[in-house]
Design a protein around this motif. Structure first.
Motif, PDB file in Angstrom:
ATOM      1  N   SER A   1       4.253   3.313   0.704  1.00 58.77           N
ATOM      2  CA  SER A   1       2.823   3.116   0.927  1.00 58.77           C
ATOM      3  C   SER A   1       2.298   4.090   1.979  1.00 58.77           C
ATOM      4  O   SER A   1       2.912   4.270   3.038  1.00 58.77           O
ATOM      5  CB  SER A   1       2.580   1.668   1.378  1.00 58.77           C
ATOM      6  OG  SER A   1       1.444   1.549   2.192  1.00 58.77           O
TER       7      SER A   1
ATOM      8  N   GLU B   1      -0.227   3.693   3.936  1.00 59.76           N
ATOM      9  CA  GLU B   1      -0.545   2.939   5.146  1.00 59.76           C
ATOM     10  C   GLU B   1       0.708   2.619   5.948  1.00 59.76           C
ATOM     11  O   GLU B   1       0.742   2.797   7.172  1.00 59.76           O
ATOM     12  CB  GLU B   1      -1.261   1.640   4.774  1.00 59.76           C
ATOM     13  CG  GLU B   1      -1.610   0.769   5.969  1.00 59.76           C
ATOM     14  CD  GLU B   1      -2.246  -0.551   5.572  1.00 59.76           C
ATOM     15  OE1 GLU B   1      -2.597  -1.332   6.485  1.00 59.76           O
ATOM     16  OE2 GLU B   1      -2.390  -0.815   4.361  1.00 59.76           O
TER      17      GLU B   1
ATOM     18  N   ARG C   1      -4.926   5.404  -1.372  1.00 61.17           N
ATOM     19  CA  ARG C   1      -5.476   6.357  -0.402  1.00 61.17           C
ATOM     20  C   ARG C   1      -6.097   7.583  -1.073  1.00 61.17           C
ATOM     21  O   ARG C   1      -7.116   8.104  -0.616  1.00 61.17           O
ATOM     22  CB  ARG C   1      -4.362   6.801   0.551  1.00 61.17           C
ATOM     23  CG  ARG C   1      -4.787   7.884   1.560  1.00 61.17           C
ATOM     24  CD  ARG C   1      -5.907   7.382   2.472  1.00 61.17           C
ATOM     25  NE  ARG C   1      -6.311   8.391   3.433  1.00 61.17           N
ATOM     26  CZ  ARG C   1      -7.131   9.399   3.171  1.00 61.17           C
ATOM     27  NH1 ARG C   1      -7.632   9.545   1.939  1.00 61.17           N
ATOM     28  NH2 ARG C   1      -7.467  10.268   4.115  1.00 61.17           N
TER      29      ARG C   1
END
Length: 391
Positions: free
Chosen positions: A46, A48, A314
């Motif tokens: 991920s 993040e 994203r």
């Protein structure tokens, strides 16, 4: 709890040399993973969470605390040599970083643009004189950053083949610890002799400048080894693999060649899309809650930079190369205190190298089928072993 996956996916999709292993997209955001030595740690894909791990001081970058994620690697990773910024934590890392930060500023690197342009022009002149076909890796992608970093550090370019050979061994995921140790020792000993020479007779370069710092000979030799290897290999692979990506995406090549996208945007998108430094790792120093899971002290978290840069949460339509994309926030150059120190130098080199190549050879194209381009799949730096081109 879901059973841990049996290892890190490393096989890229057939016919898709720029895409990460397809399994990575199915493992978001955080997955238990069995490492080759039997350790059960984690894999995060991920965007993040990768940024969260890289920015969190509760995760260590020290090699000796980690488990190696690639098959055939060492059971135990030795500590980083002094000066290897990727394998040390604060405050040791801070000391080296602060010493170098003023020497790798955006302004200073931009001042190098004129010299990089001269180096590019010289290599392109040689290509033109020799005529097609040629291997872009040896004719252009390797010499441009090698000449630049050698001049910056004050290292004789005449020895570049030795540097490139040893760095290839160091970044190989299939080379044994004995071979990697020998390569590292050879490179370090070379830099050590050079550091001693510069202490006796300083010249106008970065290594000579650093002889006036508080670094001892061991630290400065290790730092020189780190900077030379990092500055030579990564940008060379970005130029070669980036050109390959452009030649197989002619609409995007036209965007850059004809000025529809800015070179700054194009470089950031190529960094995101290719993610040549595709995998990293950190070791938890204490229990850390991450993505709703408890990562316990001592567990290794492998961070997939290539998967993070293809995270649709994203980057919309992440598997498409779009040179007009605003790709800021990618993690191709890392994140946090270990973000690539030479990133501005790499950007300068790419911002000059790609347009210069396309302007000099507007009909540049592959000299072989794309499927026949030899990929560098056995390294933690993705790239190509050769790129036959014609014009």
């Amino acid at each position: 709890m879901t059973a841990p996956i049996p290892g890190l996916p490393t096989t890229r999709p057939e016919g898709c040399p720029f895409d990460p292993p397809a399994e990575l997209a199915e493992l978001r955001p955080l997955t238990r993973m069995v490492y080759p030595d039997g350790h059960v740690g984690w894999l995060t894909t991920s965007h993040e969470l990768v940024r969260a791990v890289l920015a969190d001081s509760r995760f260590s970058a020290r090699y000796e605390l980690m488990h190696y994620p690639f098959p055939g690697g060492p059971d135990e990773i030795p500590p980083a040599m002094p000066g290897d910024l990727t394998g040390i934590d604060a405050p040791e890392h801070t000391r080296f970083r602060e010493l170098l930060a003023g020497r790798f500023t955006v302004r200073r690197m931009r001042l190098l643009t004129e010299r990089v342009a001269e180096i590019c022009a010289e290599q392109l002149d040689t290509m033109a004189q020799q005529g097609p076909p040629t291997d872009l890796v040896t004719a252009y992608a390797q010499p441009v950053p090698a000449l630049t970093i050698c001049e910056l550090l004050g290292v004789p370019y005449a020895d570049h083949e030795f540097f490139q050979r040893t760095v290839r061994t160091l970044t190989s995921t299939s080379a044994g610890m004995e071979d990697q140790g020998a390569a590292l020792t050879a490179l370090y000993e070379y830099l050590h002799e050079l550091v001693l020479a510069k202490r006796r007779s300083p010249t106008d370069d970065l290594l000579s400048d650093l002889t006036t710092s508080d670094l001892d000979d061991v630290e400065l030799s290790g730092l020189g080894t780190f900077l030379l290897g990092a500055g030579m290999d990564t940008t060379a692979n970005m130029i070669a693999l980036g050109t390959f990506a452009l030649l197989t995406n002619p609409d995007q090549l036209g965007e850059l060649r004809d000025g529809w996208s800015t070179v700054d945007e194009a470089v950031e998108e190529l960094l995101r899309y290719l993610s040549i430094a595709h995998t990293g790792a950190r070791a938890a120093l204490t229990d850390v809650e991450l993505g709703g899971e408890l990562v316990r002290a001592g567990e290794t978290v492998t961070v997939s930079l290539q998967a993070a840069n293809r995270d649709p949460a994203r980057f919309p339509d992440p598997d498409t190369l779009d040179l007009t994309r605003h790709a800021a926030g990618h993690v191709a150059l890392g994140h946090g205190i270990h973000q690539c120190l030479g990133q501005q130098l790499a950007r300068v080199e790419m911002r000059v190298a790609f347009p210069a190549l396309l302007k000099r050879f507007p009909t540049l194209r592959l000299a072989v089928d794309a499927a026949d381009v030899p990929l560098r799949t056995d390294s933690n730096i993705h790239g190509v072993h050769g790129l036959p081109v014609t014009w």
